[in-house]
Design a protein around this motif. Sequence first.
Motif, mmCIF file in Angstrom:
data_model
loop_
_atom_site.group_PDB
_atom_site.id
_atom_site.type_symbol
_atom_site.label_atom_id
_atom_site.label_comp_id
_atom_site.label_asym_id
_atom_site.label_seq_id
_atom_site.Cartn_x
_atom_site.Cartn_y
_atom_site.Cartn_z
ATOM 1 N N TYR A 446 0.874 -1.175 0.000
ATOM 2 C CA TYR A 446 0.000 0.000 0.000
ATOM 3 C C TYR A 446 0.907 1.220 0.000
ATOM 4 C CZ TYR A 446 1.125 0.100 5.009
ATOM 5 O OH TYR A 446 1.786 0.124 6.214
ATOM 6 N N TYR A 447 0.326 2.401 -0.147
ATOM 7 C CA TYR A 447 1.095 3.631 -0.062
ATOM 8 C C TYR A 447 1.037 4.175 1.370
ATOM 9 C CZ TYR A 447 1.527 3.926 -5.139
ATOM 10 O OH TYR A 447 1.840 3.679 -6.450
ATOM 11 N N PRO A 448 2.130 4.135 2.127
ATOM 12 C CA PRO A 448 2.136 4.728 3.466
ATOM 13 C C PRO A 448 1.983 6.242 3.370
ATOM 14 C CG PRO A 448 3.969 3.198 3.183
ATOM 15 C CD PRO A 448 3.402 3.452 1.818
ATOM 16 N N ALA A 456 -3.032 8.913 -0.041
ATOM 17 C CA ALA A 456 -2.394 7.597 0.060
ATOM 18 C C ALA A 456 -3.405 6.456 0.019
ATOM 19 C CB ALA A 456 -1.572 7.523 1.349
ATOM 20 N N VAL A 457 -4.536 6.600 0.685
ATOM 21 C CA VAL A 457 -5.523 5.521 0.696
ATOM 22 C C VAL A 457 -6.159 5.372 -0.683
ATOM 23 C CG1 VAL A 457 -7.728 4.760 1.651
ATOM 24 C CG2 VAL A 457 -5.984 5.722 3.159
ATOM 25 N N SER A 458 -6.580 6.481 -1.263
ATOM 26 C CA SER A 458 -7.207 6.412 -2.584
ATOM 27 C C SER A 458 -6.252 5.834 -3.616
ATOM 28 C CB SER A 458 -7.666 7.807 -3.021
ATOM 29 O OG SER A 458 -8.717 8.260 -2.210
ATOM 30 N N ARG A 459 -5.003 6.242 -3.572
ATOM 31 C CA ARG A 459 -4.028 5.740 -4.538
ATOM 32 C C ARG A 459 -3.796 4.241 -4.346
ATOM 33 N NH1 ARG A 459 0.877 9.839 -3.976
ATOM 34 N NH2 ARG A 459 1.852 8.349 -5.414
ATOM 35 N N SER A 460 -3.794 3.794 -3.115
ATOM 36 C CA SER A 460 -3.626 2.362 -2.847
ATOM 37 C C SER A 460 -4.810 1.567 -3.379
ATOM 38 C CB SER A 460 -3.466 2.119 -1.344
ATOM 39 O OG SER A 460 -2.340 2.796 -0.826
ATOM 40 N N LEU A 461 -6.017 2.041 -3.113
ATOM 41 C CA LEU A 461 -7.206 1.315 -3.534
ATOM 42 C C LEU A 461 -7.348 1.303 -5.054
ATOM 43 C CD1 LEU A 461 -9.797 2.483 -0.845
ATOM 44 C CD2 LEU A 461 -8.294 0.483 -0.809
ATOM 45 N N GLN A 495 -5.109 -4.567 3.682
ATOM 46 C CA GLN A 495 -4.255 -4.031 4.740
ATOM 47 C C GLN A 495 -4.732 -2.670 5.245
ATOM 48 O OE1 GLN A 495 0.098 -4.633 4.266
ATOM 49 N NE2 GLN A 495 -0.433 -5.232 2.154
ATOM 50 N N LEU A 496 -5.618 -2.021 4.492
ATOM 51 C CA LEU A 496 -6.077 -0.684 4.867
ATOM 52 C C LEU A 496 -7.472 -0.681 5.479
ATOM 53 C CD1 LEU A 496 -4.793 1.472 1.873
ATOM 54 C CD2 LEU A 496 -3.718 1.074 4.091
ATOM 55 N N ILE A 497 -8.101 -1.840 5.619
ATOM 56 C CA ILE A 497 -9.413 -1.881 6.268
ATOM 57 C C ILE A 497 -9.203 -1.921 7.772
ATOM 58 C CG2 ILE A 497 -11.570 -3.144 6.542
ATOM 59 C CD1 ILE A 497 -11.252 -1.803 3.823
ATOM 60 N N ASP A 498 -9.532 -0.840 8.421
ATOM 61 C CA ASP A 498 -9.377 -0.693 9.866
ATOM 62 C C ASP A 498 -10.411 -1.572 10.577
ATOM 63 O OD1 ASP A 498 -9.209 0.198 12.487
ATOM 64 O OD2 ASP A 498 -10.204 2.109 12.076
ATOM 65 N N PRO A 499 -9.995 -2.534 11.401
ATOM 66 C CA PRO A 499 -10.969 -3.430 12.042
ATOM 67 C C PRO A 499 -11.905 -2.705 13.006
ATOM 68 C CG PRO A 499 -8.762 -3.786 12.928
ATOM 69 C CD PRO A 499 -8.604 -2.889 11.751
ATOM 70 N N GLU A 500 -11.482 -1.554 13.514
ATOM 71 C CA GLU A 500 -12.332 -0.816 14.449
ATOM 72 C C GLU A 500 -13.495 -0.141 13.738
ATOM 73 O OE1 GLU A 500 -12.061 2.981 17.538
ATOM 74 O OE2 GLU A 500 -10.235 2.127 16.681
ATOM 75 N N TRP A 513 -1.924 3.295 12.242
ATOM 76 C CA TRP A 513 -3.089 3.927 11.633
ATOM 77 C C TRP A 513 -3.006 5.445 11.751
ATOM 78 C CZ3 TRP A 513 -5.762 0.840 8.665
ATOM 79 C CH2 TRP A 513 -5.903 -0.507 8.996
ATOM 80 N N ARG A 514 -3.610 6.124 10.794
ATOM 81 C CA ARG A 514 -3.696 7.591 10.832
ATOM 82 C C ARG A 514 -4.507 8.024 12.049
ATOM 83 N NH1 ARG A 514 -1.852 12.264 8.246
ATOM 84 N NH2 ARG A 514 -2.264 11.473 6.114
ATOM 85 N N THR A 515 -3.951 8.905 12.849
ATOM 86 C CA THR A 515 -4.672 9.505 13.966
ATOM 87 C C THR A 515 -4.377 11.006 13.996
ATOM 88 O OG1 THR A 515 -2.839 8.984 15.453
ATOM 89 C CG2 THR A 515 -4.679 7.437 15.411
ATOM 90 N N PRO A 516 -5.332 11.840 14.357
ATOM 91 C CA PRO A 516 -6.749 11.490 14.535
ATOM 92 C C PRO A 516 -7.374 11.114 13.197
ATOM 93 C CG PRO A 516 -6.478 13.848 14.560
ATOM 94 C CD PRO A 516 -5.086 13.291 14.515
#
Length: 724
Positions: A446-448, A456-461, A495-500, A513-516
């Motif tokens: 994925y793209y960190p 980063a998330v959109s580019r990874s997906l 790898q980017l699906i946050d289980p929470e 994970w990205r916070t906040p």
Amino acid sequence: MIDRRQMLALTAAAGAWPLVGRAAEDRAGLVDPFIGTDGTGHTFPGPSRPFGMIQPGPDNAASGWEYTSGYQYRAPRILGFSQNRASGTGIPELGDVLLQPCLDRREDLASSYAKASEVARPGYYAVTLADNGVRVELTSSLRSAFHRYRFARSGRVWVLVDLQHGLTFRTDRQPVQSVANTFSADGFEGEALRQNWTSRHVAWSAQFNRPIAEVETLPPRAGDAAPRYLLGFDLGEDATLQVRIGLSTTDRTGARRNRDERGGWDFDAIATESRSEWSALLDRVRIDAPAPQQRILATALYHLFLHPSVVSDVDGRWRGPDGKLRQVTKGLRYSTLSLWDSFRAANPLYTLLVPERVDDFVSTLLDHCDAAGRLPKWPIWGGETGTMIGEPALPVIADAWAKGFRGFDGKRALAAMVATSTRDAKPLYPGDDSLSVWSIYDRYGYYPFDLVAGEAVSRSLEAGIGDAATARMAAMLGETVLTHRFDARAAGWRQLIDPETRLARGRDSKGHWRTPFDPLAPTSPLNNPGDYTEANAWQYTWTPALHDTRGLIEAWGGKAGLKTMLDRFFFGLPATKGAEYLGQEAMIGQYAHGNEPSHHIAWLYAFTDSPETGHRLIARIAHDFYRDVPAGIMGNEDAGQMSAWYIFAVLGFYPVDPSSGTYVAGVPLVRRATISVPGRRPLVIESCGTGDRLRAVRINGQPLPPTRIPHNKLATGGRLVFEL
């Protein structure tokens, strides 16, 4: 919420609306080119041939996001009439060789006009310039523009020729790096190198039907790099002047040949030819529906068929993204490919409605790769803009091969796909931060967000969409090793699906994970750093469904989990947060129909035990966000994608997985539709029953899987029945 039953009741109500039946022959008469010209649709009312190289039309302004096509319906003044533009884009480009007729010399030749004087229909546009004393009419052939000016009096009249003008996102004028222009007794020719959205070479050749009596060079304005002229003409009693103009990516010779491809000065005959060509193409889809819905559908088809635009000259030459001239030995080459948008629905719809063009579309992509070393992202006028993310050409190629198109070399196509999926892209301009950097992606899967500039998330997906397409192409060609390689990489979205939160969330290079984390806050290139492209976490999390719907359902615990997420997305979240950001338009909950990442989501209810919820939502979207008025498209039209969504909704199916060669069933928004493509058996689509829940889909009496309808079954024609 309006549901499908209400829509069908409107359709069938006796006396409520006149039904337009098969007897109507002039399909172009149903089109209203003003739909989408008011607000964010960014369409234009000027003429074009289907997939035409040239689109003459009025420019109300030369810069600004609102004027990406040069036109806004409510703008009170017209600067002049340039010769090319794109429909519904988010960035302005083209707008070459602006002409403006007038009776007298004035410092400012922009003119007011009465809206009642403005006429637009396929192949024809007209307006009366109140301040300039002239009626302007426009039409076009495939590669040349035709203007006719009817002046209020005879004698000496003037035409402004502005070679500096161009549509630009900048605050001043479009940069011109070099320009040359020469005059003859009855015209002018030249060429220029321009740098705006992309670097491009444009050549022109214009010829008037009267001799030029005087040439006056106007003083340059601050920042001008190209000349402006006033041309004087002495007219007789008819007070009419005509001009025809050819453009080219190659040189003056190419522009001259394009100018003369139709030849002659019979303006009305050329406009009639254009209308007839449009009518024949629009006749490929007919529906039994009320007159307003007929107009909306016909206009959607019209917008769909404006692009991609032919870019090869009459003699087959065209200039590629490396600046070198190329020769087409067979067929046509195209540009204005809004791929990040169009791969989702427009390109799949071309395979169904204009299959004769698909091989040339793909060959264009492969020729681009030969020139640039990789497949394009967003080309226009033969050049590459590098706009948007991912590698959207990949699913277009895989989908064409999956549907049986064989007019291009499959091994050459796969090699281009692999090269594009493995070689790091080079920046096209300083700060170019939407690149595919495979050295980073392959290392982490994925793209960190701490290693890339944004999104980063959109580019990874989106990388997963291309990987899945490449794996499918490899599988169809029997390349097992490549199939396994790209199949494995396509699963990186997990790898980017946050289980929470069960949403796609940014991770850094250490896996944190990205916070906040605010899943409702949209980000885009306009407000980076952020992890999403013109969207938020809720809107982009659905992206894996574009290639791995079953995998996404499993990640959420099955059908019940999918329905829970869908219900919350549409009905349990506010629609207002972030509405000031790009892409947050035409909202239902967090669904944003005004931007493409949301377009497939309502169709995912077909994979739950409550498909009727999706049917109602699709009907509501079609009813609320597509209207028979100038503001009838909410969100950029994006070179046909918004229209393609509507057309699929009316027909009752949609390419949720756009590289698979299959469709997902909804419910048609009309009782009957017919797709008639020359050389193929017509496909008659019927909706039977009174409920709003789909019971079965059958073609020629044989059942079809509603979540995986094969394209080839539809292409063979017959009777497609949706049983309710």
